[in-house]
Design a protein around this motif. Structure first.
Motif, short mmCIF file in Angstrom:
data_model
loop_
_atom_site.label_atom_id
_atom_site.label_comp_id
_atom_site.label_asym_id
_atom_site.label_seq_id
_atom_site.Cartn_x
_atom_site.Cartn_y
_atom_site.Cartn_z
N MET A 1 82.78 99.17 23.44
CA MET A 1 83.18 100.36 22.74
C MET A 1 83.47 99.99 21.28
SD MET A 1 86.25 102.96 23.66
CE MET A 1 85.36 104.28 24.43
N ASN A 2 82.98 100.77 20.36
CA ASN A 2 83.13 100.54 18.92
C ASN A 2 84.21 101.48 18.37
OD1 ASN A 2 82.93 100.20 16.20
ND2 ASN A 2 80.73 100.53 16.09
N PHE A 3 85.28 100.90 17.81
CA PHE A 3 86.38 101.69 17.28
C PHE A 3 86.36 101.78 15.76
CE2 PHE A 3 88.04 100.37 21.41
CZ PHE A 3 88.47 101.59 21.90
N SER A 4 85.31 101.31 15.13
CA SER A 4 85.29 101.27 13.66
C SER A 4 85.34 102.66 13.02
CB SER A 4 84.05 100.51 13.17
OG SER A 4 82.88 101.17 13.60
N ASN A 5 84.89 103.69 13.72
CA ASN A 5 84.92 105.04 13.17
C ASN A 5 86.00 105.92 13.80
OD1 ASN A 5 82.76 104.61 11.40
ND2 ASN A 5 81.30 104.91 13.07
N TYR A 6 86.85 105.32 14.62
CA TYR A 6 87.88 106.08 15.32
C TYR A 6 88.93 106.55 14.32
CZ TYR A 6 91.47 107.40 18.65
OH TYR A 6 92.40 108.10 19.37
N LYS A 7 89.36 107.78 14.44
CA LYS A 7 90.41 108.37 13.59
C LYS A 7 91.68 108.48 14.41
CE LYS A 7 87.61 109.33 10.18
NZ LYS A 7 87.46 108.45 9.09
N PHE A 8 92.69 107.69 14.03
CA PHE A 8 93.96 107.75 14.73
C PHE A 8 94.66 109.06 14.40
CE2 PHE A 8 93.03 103.24 14.43
CZ PHE A 8 93.18 102.87 15.76
#
Length: 84
Positions: A1-8
């Protein structure tokens, strides 16, 4: 899973993450400046005891480290660098 574009979404988490990042950047800057103090002393063939080396490397105050870098350029003794 890639979290580089995840917005917290949690503001608390965002703030904690920003504070952790700021702390990490500050600690890395302190390490660099501490190594600079030791490099200047080494280049000038000034002997550095293990106690002085440990104090320099453990310092996290960037303003203090800046003063120590300047003092290292002219100090005849490594302990003179640390005296306020």
């Amino acid at each position: 899973m890639n979290f580089s574009n995840y917005k917290f979404k949690s503001e608390i988490f965002k703030r904690q993450l920003a504070e952790a990042l700021e702390l990490a950047v500050g600690q890395e800057a302190a390490k660099v400046k501490a190594r600079a103090v030791l490099a200047v002393l080494s280049a000038r063939d000034v002997r550095v005891s293990s106690a002085v080396r440990a104090r320099i490397l453990s310092c996290l105050d960037l303003a203090v480290l800046d003063r120590w870098i300047h003092r290292a350029a002219t100090a005849s003794d490594a302990e003179d660098v640390l005296h306020e």
